[in-house]
Design a protein around this motif. Structure first.
Motif, short mmCIF file in Angstrom:
data_model
loop_
_atom_site.label_atom_id
_atom_site.label_comp_id
_atom_site.label_asym_id
_atom_site.label_seq_id
_atom_site.Cartn_x
_atom_site.Cartn_y
_atom_site.Cartn_z
N LEU A 162 0.85 -1.15 0.13
CA LEU A 162 -0.11 -0.34 0.13
C LEU A 162 1.10 1.09 -0.22
CD1 LEU A 162 -2.54 -0.76 2.57
CD2 LEU A 162 -2.85 -0.89 -0.16
N ALA A 216 0.19 1.34 -5.17
CA ALA A 216 -0.85 0.12 -5.77
C ALA A 216 -1.52 0.86 -6.24
CB ALA A 216 -0.94 -0.95 -4.94
N GLU A 217 -1.77 0.70 -7.81
CA GLU A 217 -3.10 2.12 -8.07
C GLU A 217 -4.30 1.32 -8.36
OE1 GLU A 217 -0.33 1.62 -11.86
OE2 GLU A 217 -0.41 0.79 -9.46
N GLY A 218 -3.82 0.15 -7.96
CA GLY A 218 -4.96 -1.37 -8.55
C GLY A 218 -5.43 -0.97 -10.21
N ILE A 219 -5.68 -2.19 -10.64
CA ILE A 219 -6.05 -2.40 -12.16
C ILE A 219 -7.57 -1.96 -12.67
CG2 ILE A 219 -6.02 -4.32 -13.56
CD1 ILE A 219 -3.29 -4.73 -11.85
N ASP A 220 -7.43 -1.63 -13.30
CA ASP A 220 -8.14 -1.17 -14.81
C ASP A 220 -8.36 -1.72 -15.36
OD1 ASP A 220 -10.13 1.54 -14.94
OD2 ASP A 220 -9.06 1.04 -17.25
N LYS A 221 -10.02 -2.15 -15.79
CA LYS A 221 -9.89 -3.21 -16.56
C LYS A 221 -9.94 -2.65 -18.04
CE LYS A 221 -15.08 -5.96 -17.62
NZ LYS A 221 -14.73 -5.07 -19.08
N ARG A 274 -5.78 7.81 -12.69
CA ARG A 274 -6.52 7.68 -10.95
C ARG A 274 -6.96 8.51 -10.33
NH1 ARG A 274 -4.38 3.10 -13.99
NH2 ARG A 274 -4.91 0.97 -13.13
N GLU A 282 -7.88 -0.65 -18.82
CA GLU A 282 -6.57 -0.13 -19.35
C GLU A 282 -5.71 -1.66 -20.18
OE1 GLU A 282 -3.28 1.86 -16.88
OE2 GLU A 282 -4.11 0.98 -15.77
#
Lengths: 208, 98
Positions: B18, B22-27, B58, B29
């Motif tokens: 964290l 970690a920015e998170g996965i975008d579908k 983001r 993208e």
């Protein structure tokens, strides 16, 4: 017959003495003994507790994951270290998945977490594990030059069944395992289902 | 001792990831990156393809991928012959994929 009378009298006297042998003689007072006699004690044996041993096991296999409406396939490695007795075990796991999406985009998943093992029978074990980690994939587009990785935190739970194939004399074993698991992947979507991921693993492992 | 590790290690890893951003996965993208990967595998000239940006912004960053979700999925699932014939190898940003 008259000659037997002294013998009968002697026998009767001996019987009377034997019958009152525990009673104190008239005029005497019985004093209780302060300590119990040595032969009154009872030794209670406790059941021995099951022996606890160090648990070290690892496996290599293949994983499939369905996430973000895409298929992910990977090689899977895991190491678990902890403690166990003949019935249960508990350990810390580190797992690594390295593979690619259906199109060929490389990705990795690295997780850590506790695991609880139940020895169902001599050769079969069930395990429940929790995972905390990250999923990373590598970009192919222009941004890959200066920002090559996209990261998402994951948290999940999985269940494993393993069957010992060959056992060693030291309680070690070569085993096969099957695992299914659920992970939530941090994502930018609004719905909970978009971040949901289901996975399955088949592997060959060794328990030390 | 090992009980402490069982609790500490996951907490430490989660904290580090964290803190590491970690920015998170975008579908969208991910679909765009897969389309680019497929174009790179199919097309003889990867110059135009390397110009595609799939970045999805983001938080306060409102950047969006050069390829829409529908176009990304279409290119990702198309055959190499179809991609070449459609002109996607030369002008992937403007090619209409159906």
């Amino acid at each position: 017959m008259r000659g037997l009378r002294p013998l009968v009298g002697l026998a009767a006297a001996l019987f009377a003495v034997a019958a009152h042998a525990d009673e104190p003689a008239p005029g005497m007072v019985e004093i209780p003994t302060p300590y119990p006699a040595q032969d009154c004690c009872t030794v209670v044996a406790r059941a021995p507790s099951p022996p606890t041993t160090v648990l070290v096991q690892g496996h290599v296999g293949v994983s499939y994951r369905r996430a973000l409406r895409e298929d992910f396939a990977a090689a899977h490695f895991e190491l678990e270290v902890g403690g166990q007795d003949p019935n249960i075990g508990i350990g810390a796991r580190v797992s690594v998945e390295a593979g690619a999406t259906r199109i060929g985009l490389p990705y990795q998943v690295v997780t850590l977490g506790p695991a609880f093992n139940l020895h169902v029978s001599g050769r079969v074990q069930l395990a429940l594990g929790l995972t905390f980690g990250v999923l990373v994939y590598q970009r192919a587009s222009s941004r890959s030059d200066f920002d090559p990785n996209v990261w998402g935190v994951t948290a999940g739970v999985n269940g494993t069944v393993s069957v010992d194939l060959v056992r060693t004399r030291r309680d070690g074993a070569l085993f096969v395992l099957a695992r299914i698991g659920y992970d939530y992947i941090e994502n930018t979507g609004d719905s909970f289902t978009q971040g949901s991921s289901l996975g399955a693993t088949a592997a060959l492992g060794y328990r030390y | 001792m090992w009980k402490r590790f069982v609790i500490t290690i996951p907490a430490a890893v989660l904290s580090l990831t964290l803190l590491g951003g970690a920015e998170g996965i975008d579908k969208g993208e991910l679909e765009c990156e897969e389309a680019v990967k497929h174009l790179l595998d199919c097309c003889p000239n990867d110059g135009p393809i390397k110009m595609i940006s799939c970045y999805e912004g983001r938080f306060c960053d409102h950047a969006s991928p050069d390829l829409s979700g529908a176009t990304s999925r279409c290119m990702r699932d198309a055959s190499c012959d179809d991609l070449y014939a459609s002109g996607a190898c030369d002008a992937p940003k403007t090619t209409v994929c159906q």
